[in-house]
Scaffold this motif. Structure first.
Motif, PDB file in Angstrom:
ATOM      1  N   UNK A  15       0.843  -1.203   0.000  1.00 45.82           N
ATOM      2  CA  UNK A  15       0.000   0.000   0.000  1.00 45.82           C
ATOM      3  C   UNK A  15       0.876   1.251   0.000  1.00 45.82           C
ATOM      4  N   UNK A  16       1.963   1.233   0.780  1.00 49.38           N
ATOM      5  CA  UNK A  16       2.882   2.380   0.766  1.00 49.38           C
ATOM      6  C   UNK A  16       3.499   2.566  -0.617  1.00 49.38           C
ATOM      7  N   UNK A  17       3.855   1.469  -1.270  1.00 47.75           N
ATOM      8  CA  UNK A  17       4.424   1.549  -2.609  1.00 47.75           C
ATOM      9  C   UNK A  17       3.413   2.140  -3.591  1.00 47.75           C
ATOM     10  N   UNK A  18       2.159   1.725  -3.485  1.00 46.25           N
ATOM     11  CA  UNK A  18       1.106   2.273  -4.351  1.00 46.25           C
ATOM     12  C   UNK A  18       0.960   3.772  -4.116  1.00 46.25           C
ATOM     13  N   UNK A  19       0.936   4.178  -2.860  1.00 44.48           N
ATOM     14  CA  UNK A  19       0.762   5.600  -2.542  1.00 44.48           C
ATOM     15  C   UNK A  19       1.933   6.423  -3.064  1.00 44.48           C
ATOM     16  N   UNK A  20       3.158   5.972  -2.809  1.00 46.68           N
ATOM     17  CA  UNK A  20       4.318   6.752  -3.239  1.00 46.68           C
ATOM     18  C   UNK A  20       4.460   6.785  -4.762  1.00 46.68           C
ATOM     19  N   UNK A  21       4.159   5.673  -5.434  1.00 40.48           N
ATOM     20  CA  UNK A  21       4.261   5.654  -6.892  1.00 40.48           C
ATOM     21  C   UNK A  21       3.223   6.578  -7.525  1.00 40.48           C
ATOM     22  N   UNK A  22       1.989   6.522  -7.024  1.00 36.69           N
ATOM     23  CA  UNK A  22       0.962   7.395  -7.589  1.00 36.69           C
ATOM     24  C   UNK A  22       1.191   8.852  -7.205  1.00 36.69           C
ATOM     25  N   UNK A  23       1.753   9.071  -6.023  1.00 32.91           N
ATOM     26  CA  UNK A  23       2.051  10.443  -5.608  1.00 32.91           C
ATOM     27  C   UNK A  23       3.127  11.052  -6.500  1.00 32.91           C
ATOM     28  N   UNK A  24       4.109  10.252  -6.864  1.00 33.97           N
ATOM     29  CA  UNK A  24       5.147  10.755  -7.768  1.00 33.97           C
ATOM     30  C   UNK A  24       4.543  11.124  -9.119  1.00 33.97           C
ATOM     31  N   UNK A  25       3.675  10.271  -9.646  1.00 32.71           N
ATOM     32  CA  UNK A  25       3.019  10.587 -10.918  1.00 32.71           C
ATOM     33  C   UNK A  25       2.101  11.798 -10.785  1.00 32.71           C
ATOM     34  N   UNK A  26       1.449  11.922  -9.642  1.00 32.01           N
ATOM     35  CA  UNK A  26       0.582  13.075  -9.405  1.00 32.01           C
ATOM     36  C   UNK A  26       1.380  14.373  -9.422  1.00 32.01           C
ATOM     37  N   UNK A  27       2.514  14.384  -8.749  1.00 32.34           N
ATOM     38  CA  UNK A  27       3.342  15.588  -8.703  1.00 32.34           C
ATOM     39  C   UNK A  27       3.834  15.953 -10.103  1.00 32.34           C
ATOM     40  N   UNK A  28       4.218  14.936 -10.870  1.00 33.29           N
ATOM     41  CA  UNK A  28       4.658  15.196 -12.243  1.00 33.29           C
ATOM     42  C   UNK A  28       3.505  15.757 -13.080  1.00 33.29           C
ATOM     43  N   UNK A  29       2.290  15.277 -12.851  1.00 32.70           N
ATOM     44  CA  UNK A  29       1.150  15.718 -13.645  1.00 32.70           C
ATOM     45  C   UNK A  29       0.507  17.011 -13.193  1.00 32.70           C
ATOM     46  N   UNK A  30       0.639  17.353 -11.910  1.00 32.19           N
ATOM     47  CA  UNK A  30      -0.048  18.541 -11.401  1.00 32.19           C
ATOM     48  C   UNK A  30       0.639  19.824 -11.857  1.00 32.19           C
ATOM     49  N   UNK A  31       1.928  19.776 -12.070  1.00 36.26           N
ATOM     50  CA  UNK A  31       2.658  20.989 -12.452  1.00 36.26           C
ATOM     51  C   UNK A  31       2.201  21.507 -13.818  1.00 36.26           C
ATOM     52  N   UNK A  87      -8.819   0.516  -1.852  1.00 40.62           N
ATOM     53  CA  UNK A  87      -9.971  -0.294  -1.467  1.00 40.62           C
ATOM     54  C   UNK A  87     -10.010  -1.602  -2.241  1.00 40.62           C
ATOM     55  N   UNK A  88      -9.764  -1.537  -3.536  1.00 40.88           N
ATOM     56  CA  UNK A  88      -9.798  -2.758  -4.341  1.00 40.88           C
ATOM     57  C   UNK A  88      -8.638  -3.680  -3.996  1.00 40.88           C
ATOM     58  N   UNK A  89      -7.456  -3.133  -3.748  1.00 42.52           N
ATOM     59  CA  UNK A  89      -6.310  -3.968  -3.374  1.00 42.52           C
ATOM     60  C   UNK A  89      -6.559  -4.697  -2.054  1.00 42.52           C
ATOM     61  N   UNK A  90      -7.071  -3.978  -1.074  1.00 42.07           N
ATOM     62  CA  UNK A  90      -7.318  -4.590   0.232  1.00 42.07           C
ATOM     63  C   UNK A  90      -8.406  -5.658   0.133  1.00 42.07           C
ATOM     64  N   UNK A  91      -9.472  -5.381  -0.593  1.00 46.41           N
ATOM     65  CA  UNK A  91     -10.548  -6.373  -0.688  1.00 46.41           C
ATOM     66  C   UNK A  91     -10.113  -7.609  -1.464  1.00 46.41           C
ATOM     67  N   UNK A  92      -9.336  -7.440  -2.521  1.00 45.93           N
ATOM     68  CA  UNK A  92      -8.869  -8.598  -3.286  1.00 45.93           C
ATOM     69  C   UNK A  92      -7.866  -9.408  -2.483  1.00 45.93           C
ATOM     70  N   UNK A  93      -6.926  -8.749  -1.823  1.00 43.88           N
ATOM     71  CA  UNK A  93      -5.945  -9.505  -1.049  1.00 43.88           C
ATOM     72  C   UNK A  93      -6.597 -10.187   0.151  1.00 43.88           C
ATOM     73  N   UNK A  94      -7.635  -9.594   0.718  1.00 46.36           N
ATOM     74  CA  UNK A  94      -8.344 -10.217   1.833  1.00 46.36           C
ATOM     75  C   UNK A  94      -9.134 -11.441   1.360  1.00 46.36           C
ATOM     76  N   UNK A  95      -9.621 -11.415   0.143  1.00 48.29           N
ATOM     77  CA  UNK A  95     -10.474 -12.504  -0.333  1.00 48.29           C
ATOM     78  C   UNK A  95      -9.690 -13.705  -0.865  1.00 48.29           C
ATOM     79  N   UNK A  96      -8.386 -13.551  -1.099  1.00 52.64           N
ATOM     80  CA  UNK A  96      -7.588 -14.707  -1.516  1.00 52.64           C
ATOM     81  C   UNK A  96      -7.577 -15.745  -0.407  1.00 52.64           C
ATOM     82  N   UNK A  97      -7.631 -16.993  -0.771  1.00 53.97           N
ATOM     83  CA  UNK A  97      -7.612 -18.073   0.207  1.00 53.97           C
ATOM     84  C   UNK A  97      -8.990 -18.463   0.707  1.00 53.97           C
ATOM     85  N   UNK A  98      -9.985 -17.756   0.284  1.00 50.92           N
ATOM     86  CA  UNK A  98     -11.354 -18.100   0.667  1.00 50.92           C
ATOM     87  C   UNK A  98     -11.971 -18.944  -0.439  1.00 50.92           C
TER      88      UNK A  98
END
Length: 79
Positions: free
Chosen positions: A8-24, A51-62
């Motif tokens: 989740x941290x990797x997703x946030x930081x990767x999208x934040x980097x793209x956001x900063x590049x795009x917002x300028x 939300x989708x990542x957490x729900x999919x990873x939670x549902x694996x193994x069920x």
């Protein structure tokens, strides 16, 4: 740290980097109103991704029935 938290941290930081590049250029060429729209879109998209990542990873193994209930319910909620 568990792998889910680090992913989740990797997703946030990767999208934040793209956001900063795009917002300028958005602010430069479109002004403050376009930049606010891009920020709103980023926040909504980030919530959707996490939300989708957490729900999919939670549902694996069920059972397959439970897995598809979770996936379809998550798509319904996010839509």
């Amino acid at each position: 740290m568990n792998s889910k938290g680090s992913s989740i941290k990797l997703i946030i930081f990767a999208t934040l980097a793209l956001f900063v590049i795009g917002i300028i250029p958005s602010y430069y060429f479109g002004g403050a109103s376009i930049a606010k729209a891009v920020l709103s879109g980023y926040i909504i998209s980030l919530f959707n991704i996490i939300f989708s990542y957490v729900s999919i990873s939670w549902s694996f193994g069920k059972s397959p029935k439970t897995f598809f209930k979770i996936i379809y319910a998550g798509m319904g909620i996010r839509f």
